[in-house]
Design a protein around this motif. Structure first.
Motif, mmCIF file in Angstrom:
data_model
loop_
_atom_site.group_PDB
_atom_site.id
_atom_site.type_symbol
_atom_site.label_atom_id
_atom_site.label_comp_id
_atom_site.label_asym_id
_atom_site.label_seq_id
_atom_site.Cartn_x
_atom_site.Cartn_y
_atom_site.Cartn_z
ATOM 1 N N GLY A 318 -4.098 44.212 0.813
ATOM 2 C CA GLY A 318 -4.216 43.603 0.678
ATOM 3 C C GLY A 318 -4.442 42.011 1.505
ATOM 4 O O GLY A 318 -5.352 41.601 1.683
ATOM 5 N N VAL A 319 -3.549 42.339 2.693
ATOM 6 C CA VAL A 319 -3.949 41.072 3.468
ATOM 7 C C VAL A 319 -4.934 41.926 4.524
ATOM 8 O O VAL A 319 -5.795 40.452 4.629
ATOM 9 C CB VAL A 319 -2.549 41.448 4.540
ATOM 10 C CG1 VAL A 319 -2.986 40.527 6.132
ATOM 11 C CG2 VAL A 319 -1.573 40.440 3.998
ATOM 12 N N ALA A 320 -5.939 43.103 4.311
ATOM 13 C CA ALA A 320 -6.573 43.510 5.332
ATOM 14 C C ALA A 320 -7.839 43.047 4.685
ATOM 15 O O ALA A 320 -8.858 42.579 5.226
ATOM 16 C CB ALA A 320 -5.806 44.892 5.495
ATOM 17 N N ILE A 321 -7.692 42.863 3.162
ATOM 18 C CA ILE A 321 -8.958 42.969 2.125
ATOM 19 C C ILE A 321 -9.610 41.831 2.318
ATOM 20 O O ILE A 321 -10.249 40.847 2.964
ATOM 21 C CB ILE A 321 -8.865 43.527 0.704
ATOM 22 C CG1 ILE A 321 -8.162 44.220 0.640
ATOM 23 C CG2 ILE A 321 -9.873 42.371 -0.284
ATOM 24 C CD1 ILE A 321 -9.838 45.665 0.943
ATOM 25 N N ALA A 322 -8.438 40.860 2.538
ATOM 26 C CA ALA A 322 -8.481 38.857 2.919
ATOM 27 C C ALA A 322 -9.491 39.157 3.886
ATOM 28 O O ALA A 322 -10.420 38.200 4.220
ATOM 29 C CB ALA A 322 -7.250 38.321 2.265
ATOM 30 N N GLY A 323 -8.710 39.860 5.166
ATOM 31 C CA GLY A 323 -9.294 39.150 6.678
ATOM 32 C C GLY A 323 -10.422 39.995 6.696
ATOM 33 O O GLY A 323 -10.924 39.332 7.311
ATOM 34 N N LEU A 324 -10.427 41.038 5.673
ATOM 35 C CA LEU A 324 -12.095 41.784 5.810
ATOM 36 C C LEU A 324 -13.203 41.007 5.854
ATOM 37 O O LEU A 324 -14.246 40.721 6.043
ATOM 38 C CB LEU A 324 -11.837 42.995 5.540
ATOM 39 C CG LEU A 324 -11.487 43.991 6.094
ATOM 40 C CD1 LEU A 324 -11.161 45.865 5.808
ATOM 41 C CD2 LEU A 324 -12.270 44.256 7.647
ATOM 42 N N GLN A 510 -3.082 35.379 12.508
ATOM 43 C CA GLN A 510 -2.162 36.790 12.862
ATOM 44 C C GLN A 510 -2.533 37.075 11.519
ATOM 45 O O GLN A 510 -2.694 36.356 10.697
ATOM 46 C CB GLN A 510 -0.721 36.112 12.927
ATOM 47 C CG GLN A 510 0.438 36.944 12.649
ATOM 48 C CD GLN A 510 1.914 36.587 11.990
ATOM 49 O OE1 GLN A 510 1.852 35.604 12.837
ATOM 50 N NE2 GLN A 510 2.218 37.176 12.867
ATOM 51 N N GLY A 511 -2.470 38.527 11.384
ATOM 52 C CA GLY A 511 -3.103 39.486 9.448
ATOM 53 C C GLY A 511 -2.024 40.753 9.709
ATOM 54 O O GLY A 511 -1.792 41.119 9.894
ATOM 55 N N ASN A 512 -0.638 39.952 8.704
ATOM 56 C CA ASN A 512 -0.142 40.666 8.321
ATOM 57 C C ASN A 512 0.034 40.402 7.047
ATOM 58 O O ASN A 512 0.529 39.080 6.578
ATOM 59 C CB ASN A 512 1.293 39.318 9.476
ATOM 60 C CG ASN A 512 2.725 40.648 9.631
ATOM 61 O OD1 ASN A 512 3.861 40.590 8.660
ATOM 62 N ND2 ASN A 512 2.941 40.751 10.500
ATOM 63 N N LEU A 544 -5.557 34.982 -1.027
ATOM 64 C CA LEU A 544 -5.007 34.708 -0.147
ATOM 65 C C LEU A 544 -6.920 34.698 0.479
ATOM 66 O O LEU A 544 -6.874 33.203 1.583
ATOM 67 C CB LEU A 544 -4.493 35.764 0.534
ATOM 68 C CG LEU A 544 -4.272 36.066 1.927
ATOM 69 C CD1 LEU A 544 -4.119 34.619 1.918
ATOM 70 C CD2 LEU A 544 -3.616 36.732 3.335
ATOM 71 N N ALA A 545 -7.671 35.947 0.199
ATOM 72 C CA ALA A 545 -8.954 35.335 1.200
ATOM 73 C C ALA A 545 -9.656 33.536 0.175
ATOM 74 O O ALA A 545 -10.188 33.226 1.535
ATOM 75 C CB ALA A 545 -10.041 36.154 0.234
ATOM 76 N N LYS A 555 -15.728 29.096 11.990
ATOM 77 C CA LYS A 555 -14.985 28.548 13.683
ATOM 78 C C LYS A 555 -13.782 29.939 14.022
ATOM 79 O O LYS A 555 -13.026 30.298 14.623
ATOM 80 C CB LYS A 555 -13.800 27.508 13.251
ATOM 81 C CG LYS A 555 -14.171 26.583 13.498
ATOM 82 C CD LYS A 555 -13.331 25.523 13.448
ATOM 83 C CE LYS A 555 -13.631 24.223 12.927
ATOM 84 N NZ LYS A 555 -12.651 23.076 11.894
ATOM 85 N N GLY A 556 -13.882 31.168 12.769
ATOM 86 C CA GLY A 556 -13.163 32.661 13.690
ATOM 87 C C GLY A 556 -12.092 32.582 12.791
ATOM 88 O O GLY A 556 -11.155 33.582 13.281
ATOM 89 N N MET A 557 -11.354 31.460 12.437
ATOM 90 C CA MET A 557 -10.351 31.443 11.301
ATOM 91 C C MET A 557 -10.315 32.226 10.112
ATOM 92 O O MET A 557 -11.139 31.895 8.897
ATOM 93 C CB MET A 557 -9.931 30.324 11.429
ATOM 94 C CG MET A 557 -9.805 29.278 12.069
ATOM 95 S SD MET A 557 -8.851 27.545 11.457
ATOM 96 C CE MET A 557 -8.921 26.715 12.810
ATOM 97 N N ILE A 558 -9.845 33.555 9.819
ATOM 98 C CA ILE A 558 -10.095 34.283 8.561
ATOM 99 C C ILE A 558 -8.273 34.970 8.368
ATOM 100 O O ILE A 558 -8.415 34.769 6.828
ATOM 101 C CB ILE A 558 -9.978 35.518 8.887
ATOM 102 C CG1 ILE A 558 -9.569 36.023 10.076
ATOM 103 C CG2 ILE A 558 -11.988 35.999 9.508
ATOM 104 C CD1 ILE A 558 -9.843 37.780 10.118
ATOM 105 N N PHE A 559 -6.877 33.715 8.635
ATOM 106 C CA PHE A 559 -5.862 33.575 8.114
ATOM 107 C C PHE A 559 -6.104 32.255 8.727
ATOM 108 O O PHE A 559 -5.779 31.732 9.373
ATOM 109 C CB PHE A 559 -5.219 35.258 9.033
ATOM 110 C CG PHE A 559 -5.438 36.296 8.374
ATOM 111 C CD1 PHE A 559 -5.172 36.709 6.762
ATOM 112 C CD2 PHE A 559 -5.498 36.707 8.986
ATOM 113 C CE1 PHE A 559 -5.575 37.659 6.622
ATOM 114 C CE2 PHE A 559 -6.190 38.581 8.624
ATOM 115 C CZ PHE A 559 -5.874 38.860 6.979
ATOM 116 N N PRO A 560 -4.475 31.739 7.283
ATOM 117 C CA PRO A 560 -4.648 30.305 7.597
ATOM 118 C C PRO A 560 -3.213 29.904 8.311
ATOM 119 O O PRO A 560 -3.405 31.557 9.153
ATOM 120 C CB PRO A 560 -3.927 30.197 6.202
ATOM 121 C CG PRO A 560 -4.148 31.417 5.479
ATOM 122 C CD PRO A 560 -4.704 32.660 6.001
#
Ligand code: NAI
Ligand code: PYR
Ligand code: MG
Length: 628
Positions: A318-324, A510-512, A544-545, A555-560
């Protein structure tokens, strides 16, 4: 399921701006065990005097008021100056701040373990204060109680162990577990995180010492999801270890035998599951850091009958999908372009395969959810493991990796073959995304990163997701300096942002799975869903996404930032509750029955309010003695 593509960030920020409502007396009690009701009502305790001071659930130390000291036979057992909780924290922080060296680089912080010790001692004597400190300073101390320092703690656990925390079920306890569970003092347990210690972060088999990861994850359940700390239970199932170094160490605290396997192993896990669900039928069990060999099998075995999930397979996905999805937006492309992304994944274990499975399903849904879409989506992935590119020529291929094995002929046309190295794959595929879940530090070498410069993407994304820090496939400095400024970077453990010069910052995300598992657990708890469905997990990932704004993404922020984790978790949990209701899985929680939950879910603000009001906060309750 809620339509993610229609969700607007404006709606989310409106929710967040909502004034915190007063505690709804009919809402779920966030109070501690024995508490008669919410907030300011007293908590009943069945002990007095030193027994209270030695109980971290009730101890307030110097903050006990004089009337409480009289009521609980504490007068004279504490110094006379009554402190406020703020003063207590100020005193405590003096100790911790003495070790103040930037902690975000984990093991490179020479004081990380010392900080963990100080925090752990506080955890042992006063849980309320411990969580107050953790919540207020989550960005600073998550890297101490969680990755990367928790890895170091697990590696050294046999030496660090002082007071027990959680429960240990071992192969020696076969036939006893059903009665053993009653040794745990709490009648209510909401969350269990269980590990068998077989794959702790990227550190391999740490046997019984893996309990540290269950403790660290549950710290986040309390801090981020507001699960009452009296209702969490870290569990270690010790079936032995195949770590020869540990087996040779006479001071190792676990069973001095090789791991059970096959039916014997399954019988132990079955017995554990039966025991915990018998005593606590509503508990949620999070499986953590089981070696891939068992992670998928156990998930399939239990997921349709129990409230459980596997964090490494499902939370990480799920975290990876949000990041992708964030990476697609960061390229200035609409999210619907996700199915066009070429993704090279290094690592075909529980985490890597979990991610490619979920990403494939997400792509297929975007393409119309047909069988054809599902089938064609798999061609977007190139999976590389320790033996190189996985193709259909691979001998003894892991059945979980099989769907992603590249067709040899087609690979040949791309200049690839069975076992092609990672650098060859990156060079030939020219991927939009290079994602590492291999556990191999430095795997994204200079050569690999150089090859990524040939990416067909205007802004390639690098996910070095392995933990702890030294196992990251590359550092952000390496990524930005070799591939260039125009990339997206995320890592499993925290790194500092990179100064790119000219006032430019290379953002280190941080993609965790810490962004998702607390909300998945909380949402499941508050919905009363009997299982955790794919839809609930998908809703969590989508929320999350959606949390990241367009401005941030550009700006390159994909996770809060981690500092927002409590708010993120609230939103994720709300999405999970809503999805459970939509799928007709929700049975309600405490005095909120399924019908009432349905009503709540008709209004987004009310769901958020329901979740927020159900979250425990670290405030000292007034204690009143009652004979037990
Ligand atoms: N950031 C996050 O939220 C999460 C990170 N992880 C991390 O992912 C890593 C892997 O976890 P699991 O999949 O459970 O472990 P695993 O041990 O089951 O899988 C590791 C995979 O990496 C492959 N591998 C090993 N050497 C390689 C190499 N030189 N090149 C390419 N592939 C190689 C192995 O063949 C295997 O397929 C761990 O470091 C863990 O900490 C896991 C879950 C969540
Ligand atoms: C983060 C996590 O769950 C892992 O590295 O295993
Ligand atoms: Mg894990």
């Amino acid at each position: 399921m809620s339509n993610f593509y229609n969700q607007t960030r404006a709606a989310s920020s409106l929710m967040r701006r909502l004034k915190r409502s007063l505690i709804n007396p009919t809402a779920v009690s966030r109070a501690r065990c024995f508490t008669t009701a919410e907030g300011h009502r007293p908590s009943l305790v069945h002990k007095r005097s030193l027994d209270i001071l030695h109980d971290p659930w009730f101890n307030k130390g110097t903050a006990f008021s004089m009337t409480e000291r009289d009521r609980l036979d504490l007068r004279g057992l504490l110094p006379p100056n009554v402190m406020s909780s703020e003063q207590q924290i100020e005193r405590f922080m003096v100790d911790l701040k003495r070790l103040e060296v930037q902690a975000r680089d984990g093991p490179s912080d020479p004081n990380a373990l010392a900080k963990w010790r100080i925090l752990n001692r506080l955890h042992d004597r006063n849980e309320t204060m411990y969580y107050k400190v953790l919540i207020a300073n989550i960005e600073e101390y998550a890297p101490i109680v969680y990755t990367p320092t928790v890895g170091l703690v697990c590696q050294n656990y046999s030496g660090l162990f002082r007071r027990p925390r959680g429960m240990y079920f071992s192969a020696e306890d076969r036939g006893e577990m059903m009665s053993m569970v009653y040794n745990w003092p709490a009648d209510q347990v909401d969350m269990i995180v269980v590990t068998d210690g077989s794959r702790i972060l990227g550190l391999g088999d740490l046997g019984v010492q893996g309990i540290g990861i269950a403790i660290g994850k549950l710290d986040l359940y309390v801090a981020a999801a507001g699960i009452n700390p009296q209702r969490v239970l870290p569990v270690m199932i010790d079936v032995g270890t195949n770590n020869e170094k540990l087996l040779k160490n006479p001071l190792y605290l676990g069973l001095q035998q090789h791991r059970l396997d096959g039916d014997e192993y399954i019988a132990v896990i079955d017995e554990f599951m039966e025991a915990v669900f018998t005593r606590w039928p509503n508990v949620i069990v999070q499986f953590e850091d089981f070696q891939s060999k068992w992670a998928f099998k156990l998930l399939q075995r239990y997921r349709n009958a129990h409230r459980m999930f596997n964090d490494d397979v499902q939370g990480t996905a799920g975290v990876a999908i949000a990041g992708l999805l964030g990476a697609v937006r960061a390229q200035g492309r609409p999210m619907i372009d996700f199915p066009k992304q070429k993704i090279v994944v290094a690592g075909a274990g529980s985490a890597g395969i979990g991610v490619v499975n979920a990403a494939r399903k997400t792509m297929a849904r975007m393409l119309g959810n047909t069988e054809h879409a599902f089938d064609s989506a798999k061609s977007q992935f190139w999976v590389v493991d320790a033996n190189g590119l996985i193709t259909d020529e691979r001998e003894n291929i892991d059945p979980d990796a099989l769907p992603f094995a590249r067709n040899t002929n087609e690979a040949g046309r791309q200049g690839l073959r069975e076992g092609s190295s990672l650098v060859e794959v990156v060079r030939q595929v020219r991927p939009d995304v290079l994602l590492g879940l291999s556990g191999v530090g430095g795997l994204f070498s200079k050569e690999v990163l150089e090859a990524l410069k040939g990416s067909t993407s205007a802004k390639p994304a690098i996910f070095a997701m392995s933990n702890p820090t030294k196992n990251a496939e590359c550092t952000p400095e390496e990524a930005f300096s070799i591939v260039g400024d125009n990339i997206i970077f995320a890592s499993g453990s925290p790194f500092r942002d990179v100064d790119l010069g000219n006032g430019q910052i290379g953002h280190s995300n941080q993609g965790n799975n810490m962004y998702l598992f607390p909300g998945i657990g909380l949402g499941t708890l508050l919905s009363g869903s009997r299982i955790i469905s794919d839809g609930m997990l998908q809703a969590a990932a989508e929320r999350l996404a959606a949390y990241i704004t367009e401005d941030e993404v550009l700006k390159g922020m994909i996770f809060p930032p981690i500092s927002k984790i409590r708010d993120i978790t609230k939103e994720v949990a709300a999405a999970v509750v809503k999805e459970a209701v939509e799928e007709d899985l929700a049975e309600g929680y405490r005095d909120i029955d399924a019908r009432e939950l349905q009503k709540i879910c008709q209004n987004e603000e009310e769901v958020l309010e329901y979740v927020e009001n159900s979250m425990w906060s670290p405030e000292y309750p007034t204690l009143v003695y009652k004979r037990g």
